[in-house]
Write an enzyme that holds these catalytic residues in place. Sequence first.
Site, PDB file in Angstrom:
ATOM      1  N   ASP A  33       8.864   2.686   2.500  1.00 36.86           N
ATOM      2  CA  ASP A  33       8.171   3.454   1.987  1.00 36.86           C
ATOM      3  C   ASP A  33       7.821   3.537   4.255  1.00 36.86           C
ATOM      4  OD1 ASP A  33       6.048   5.088   2.663  1.00 36.86           O
ATOM      5  OD2 ASP A  33       4.560   3.203   1.159  1.00 36.86           O
ATOM      6  N   PHE A  69       1.123  -1.644   0.079  1.00 35.53           N
ATOM      7  CA  PHE A  69       0.116   0.159  -0.253  1.00 35.53           C
ATOM      8  C   PHE A  69       0.629   1.010  -0.265  1.00 35.53           C
ATOM      9  CE2 PHE A  69      -2.344   3.762   1.717  1.00 35.53           C
ATOM     10  CZ  PHE A  69      -3.462   3.711   1.309  1.00 35.53           C
ATOM     11  N   LYS A 120       2.561  10.936   7.476  1.00 39.02           N
ATOM     12  CA  LYS A 120       1.417  11.096   8.672  1.00 39.02           C
ATOM     13  C   LYS A 120       2.218  11.801   9.570  1.00 39.02           C
ATOM     14  CE  LYS A 120      -1.044   7.188   6.542  1.00 39.02           C
ATOM     15  NZ  LYS A 120      -0.742   6.225   6.055  1.00 39.02           N
TER      16      LYS A 120
HETATM   17  C1  LIG Z   1      -1.034   5.811   4.455  1.00 38.92           C
HETATM   18  C2  LIG Z   1      -0.280   5.324   3.585  1.00 38.92           C
HETATM   19  C3  LIG Z   1       0.465   6.529   1.758  1.00 38.92           C
HETATM   20  C4  LIG Z   1      -0.112   7.023   1.846  1.00 38.92           C
HETATM   21  O1  LIG Z   1       0.064   8.860   2.594  1.00 38.92           O
HETATM   22  P1  LIG Z   1      -1.627   9.268   2.514  1.00 38.92           P
HETATM   23  O2  LIG Z   1      -0.829  10.728   3.026  1.00 38.92           O
HETATM   24  O3  LIG Z   1      -2.668   8.853   2.742  1.00 38.92           O
HETATM   25  O4  LIG Z   1      -1.314  10.304   0.645  1.00 38.92           O
HETATM   26  C5  LIG Z   1       1.568   5.831   1.826  1.00 38.92           C
HETATM   27  N1  LIG Z   1       2.872   4.299   2.236  1.00 38.92           N
HETATM   28  C6  LIG Z   1       1.715   3.927   3.407  1.00 38.92           C
HETATM   29  C7  LIG Z   1       3.115   2.737   4.136  1.00 38.92           C
HETATM   30  C8  LIG Z   1       1.109   4.298   3.810  1.00 38.92           C
HETATM   31  O5  LIG Z   1       0.422   3.485   4.989  1.00 38.92           O
END
Ligand SMILES: *Cc1c(COP(=O)(O)O)cnc(C)c1O
Length: 399
Positions: free
Chosen positions: A226, A141, A255
């Site tokens: 990520d 994701f 985040k």
């Molecule tokens: C939440 C998330 C994203 C995307 O972030 P947004 O601010 O919602 O665009 C990308 N990678 C990971 C691992 C995430 O948990």
Amino acid sequence: MVSSEECMKMESTYGAHNYHPIPVVISRAEGLYVWDPEGKRYMDMLSCYSALNQGHRNPKIIKAAIDQMEKLTLTSRAFYNDQLGPFLKKITEISDMEMALPMNTGAEAVETGIKLARRWAYRKKGVPADKAEIIVCEDNFHGRTTTIAGFSSDPDTYDDFGPFTPGFKAVPYGDAEALEAAITPNTAAFIVEPIQGEAGVVVPPAGYLKEVREICTRHNVLMIADEIQTGLCRTGKMFCFQHDDIKPDVVFLAKALGGGIMPISVVLSSKEIMSVFTPGSHGSTFGGNPLACAVAMASLDVLIDEKLDVRAQEMGGYFMQELENLNSPLIKLVRGKGLLIAIELTPEAGPARKYTEGLMKNGLLAKETHSTIIRFAPSLLITKEQVDDAIVIIKGVFV
Ligand SMILES: *Cc1c(COP(=O)(O)O)cnc(C)c1O
């Protein structure tokens, strides 16, 4: 006051149905707790998918935001501002990376990383024009833009949103051999989550990230971590990759960098790699704005000053042990790292939604991911007593 029922009705009448929320309306919050308009209190065990590591309305972050709002909020990058430089210095020192590029959302950081890896492949590695490949993991994701949706393996994410950006291929998560087999002379980068959060808190086999690091180095492929969900103390270290004693070439953060107030994301890398971006090649109207930078600096200060890495490790270990001690016949297994925890239900338990709604009725908010997994990711400031309170509620639903 608008009642919970009215709020939910308006959202579903006037808003696109791209979410399926737990039927609770939140109108006030502090620390670990949130309240609905009728005054009922809940423990927040989702923390906005780890964007609230410092808890709701952390007083130090709120103060930094208000102070900054009284001075300067937005300038554009056409000019310098007095918050961006100090923020970039701080985040690069904390991460031991040389340079950072600020954006707003996580998906924007990922898109930025894709552009970075491709330009690096053409300008530094010598990949022929338009041939760069990026390897990702199955069940990843990384966000919701069309390019990112295009390399998802989840039909809910990609179905009927094509045609998609070419140049991506997926390998099984946790399988270093599959990664090495997929690399070609045109491979620019491998993008990996140190733990797959949205997939259900999937922790890879021990040694995986170390092997990935070695493979990427051997083949001159950028290792991109990520850390948008796993970073910033959530798993018991400032960055999850630190559990494996490695250093990626590129790191994404978002985040919790915004301390629950402002969206802010960064791409971190070396001077050498980042130098492929030249004026005009990338940007964002709000990226690097002084309000977000001031908030992010305070968010980082809270993580460091309150030693939230250590607390996540301690409270996470305790929470997982207590979940295991429930010995619930409905729970197949408990997994996670630090305060990124999930329980997987047994097939006999039926859909997880029934249990998240049960938890809600008893005053605890958590969200199912897929239909058999429930994630627990509270504020990293959670106390032992609050973990005990949570366990009582969870026990009421599962035992
Ligand atoms: C939440 C998330 C994203 C995307 O972030 P947004 O601010 O919602 O665009 C990308 N990678 C990971 C691992 C995430 O948990």
